[in-house]
Scaffold this active site. Structure first.
Site, short mmCIF file in Angstrom:
data_model
loop_
_atom_site.label_atom_id
_atom_site.label_comp_id
_atom_site.label_asym_id
_atom_site.label_seq_id
_atom_site.Cartn_x
_atom_site.Cartn_y
_atom_site.Cartn_z
CG ASP A 150 35.65 31.73 51.71
OD1 ASP A 150 35.07 31.11 50.79
OD2 ASP A 150 36.76 32.25 51.56
CG LEU A 187 33.93 27.01 51.84
CD1 LEU A 187 33.58 25.66 52.47
CD2 LEU A 187 35.40 27.33 52.09
N GLY A 239 37.49 29.17 47.54
CA GLY A 239 38.32 28.91 48.72
C GLY A 239 38.23 27.45 49.13
CE1 TYR A 293 38.67 40.96 40.52
CE2 TYR A 293 40.50 41.79 39.20
CZ TYR A 293 40.01 41.30 40.40
OH TYR A 293 40.85 41.16 41.48
CG ASN A 305 49.64 39.51 38.33
OD1 ASN A 305 49.00 40.53 38.09
ND2 ASN A 305 49.53 38.41 37.62
CB VAL A 346 50.68 33.25 35.42
CG1 VAL A 346 51.73 34.18 35.95
CG2 VAL A 346 51.13 32.60 34.14
NE ARG A 356 43.90 34.71 29.39
CZ ARG A 356 44.23 34.02 30.47
NH1 ARG A 356 43.60 32.91 30.76
NH2 ARG A 356 45.17 34.43 31.27
N GLY A 404 40.37 42.12 27.70
CA GLY A 404 40.23 42.69 29.04
C GLY A 404 41.54 42.74 29.81
CD GLU A 405 44.61 38.51 30.48
OE1 GLU A 405 45.45 38.29 29.58
OE2 GLU A 405 44.37 37.72 31.40
#
Ligand SMILES: NC(=O)c1ccc[n+]([C@@H]2O[C@H](COP(=O)([O-])OP(=O)(O)OC[C@H]3O[C@@H](n4cnc5c(N)ncnc54)[C@H](O)[C@@H]3O)[C@@H](O)[C@H]2O)c1
Length: 309
Positions: free
Chosen positions: A31, A33, A36, A141, A170, A184, A266, A268-269
């Site tokens: 990782d 970080l 993370g 993404y 999600n 969220v 927003r 892209g959603e």
């Protein structure tokens, strides 16, 4: 088994690491970080602070640790950042993933589990979406995750490697970053506990398919235990929950009467998402067990404890 978990200091990856160690596996974490946290890292795991984009560094980890199984959770996970800086998103999510897959192949790893996303699908034609739903991702993404899935397919076809792709809905729960743009439940929980007014992007009617993190962990363990598996599987409850419903459930769990602030949707959603997880139910006997009311209460309790003086 010797298991390498990339992104094992992150939200989902750290829960996967805990469960693997609990089951008696030897776990190594890679990782960088970037999102993370060291304090999420299980001290019983061996840790390399390294980026999956550094092929030579990663090759040394594979040579030292000789993993038999790889769980690839490291990623650039922000939809917004993928729109603002698609090259960086592709560097981590495509090149970084190819590095992980290539080294897994060279070292003869039994299987790679790859954390993909419902963002690979286009705006839904049918709901809940199954794995054959058109995948015309509407964000950098989603596109980079889909490209990485394509590489896994290619490694399987050409080199005979085995993999499990999980397209997560999600995911929420303890340790999720409340400063991120997604997550969220964590964002609402922390803001409400601090007495702030959370922002809902759009009119609150946007839907997502929420899965508590322990349910995702059990799918990851099941994927490890099922021999000879090569599959692409959704992990979702098949239920749409609106942003406003989530806002209300968090409000109830916190015990506040705070009102949301509304802002523009927003780019892209997708407007609506729910996932058909029949394939995971059939192949892995996977069933999500934690209802949103319970999962949200557990998440809020975690943030209450974390914020206690
Ligand atoms: N949380 C969700 O709802 C959700 C939904 C769909 C897919 N996913 C996927 O699940 C995985 C885990 O997501 P999460 O929510 O736990 O996010 P997270 O940000 O908490 O975890 C990602 C981890 O990867 C690490 N990382 C990032 N770039 C790296 C790099 N170049 N090299 C090494 N490590 C790197 C981060 O430091 C972090 O620890 C990601 O692949 C994400 O795309 C998450």
């Amino acid at each position: 088994m010797r298991v390498l978990v990339t992104g094992g200091a992150g939200f989902i990856g750290s829960h996967v690491v805990d469960a693997l160690l609990h089951e008696g596996h030897e776990v190594t974490v890679v990782d960088d970080l970037s999102t993370g946290r060291r304090d999420h890292l299980n001290p019983a795991a061996r840790f390399y602070q390294a980026s999956v984009t550094d092929f030579d560094g990663l090759a040394k980890v594979f040579a030292n640790e000789r993993p038999e199984f790889v769980s690839h959770h490291a990623a650039q996970k922000s939809v917004r950042d993928s729109m603002a800086n698609p090259s960086f998103d592709a560097l981590v999510n495509v090149v970084g993933s190819v590095n992980v897959f290539e080294l897994s192949m060279r070292h003869g790893c039994e299987r790679v589990v790859f954390a993909s996303t419902s963002a690979v699908y286009s705006e839904p034609v049918d709901l809940p979406m199954n794995e054959s739903h058109p995948a015309r991702a509407q964000s950098g993404y989603g596109t980079s995750k889909l490209a990485a899935e394509g590489y896994l397919r290619f490694y399987g076809d050409v080199y005979g490697t085995r993999h499990v792709v999980f397209r997560y809905g999600n995911i929420y729960g303890p340790r999720q970053d409340p400063k991120g743009e997604a997550g969220v439940v964590a964002i609402f929980a922390k803001q409400k506990l601090e007495g702030q007014h959370p922002t809902i992007y759009g009119d609150g009617a946007k839907t997502r398919d929420y899965v508590f993190v322990s349910d995702v962990v059990s799918a990851n363990l099941a994927a490890m235990e099922s021999v000879n598996l090569s599959e692409v599987m959704n992990l979702g409850r098949g239920i749409q929950v609106t942003d406003y419903e989530i806002f209300n459930l968090v409000r109830r769990a916190v015990g506040s009467d705070i009102q949301p602030v509304y802002a523009d949707k927003r780019p892209g959603e997708a407007d609506r998402i729910s996932l058909d997880a029949a394939r995971a139910a059939e192949v892995l006997k996977w069933r999500p067990t934690v209802a949103p009311e319970e999962g949200i209460q557990r998440t809020v309790d975690y943030f209450k404890d974390a914020m206690a003086p």
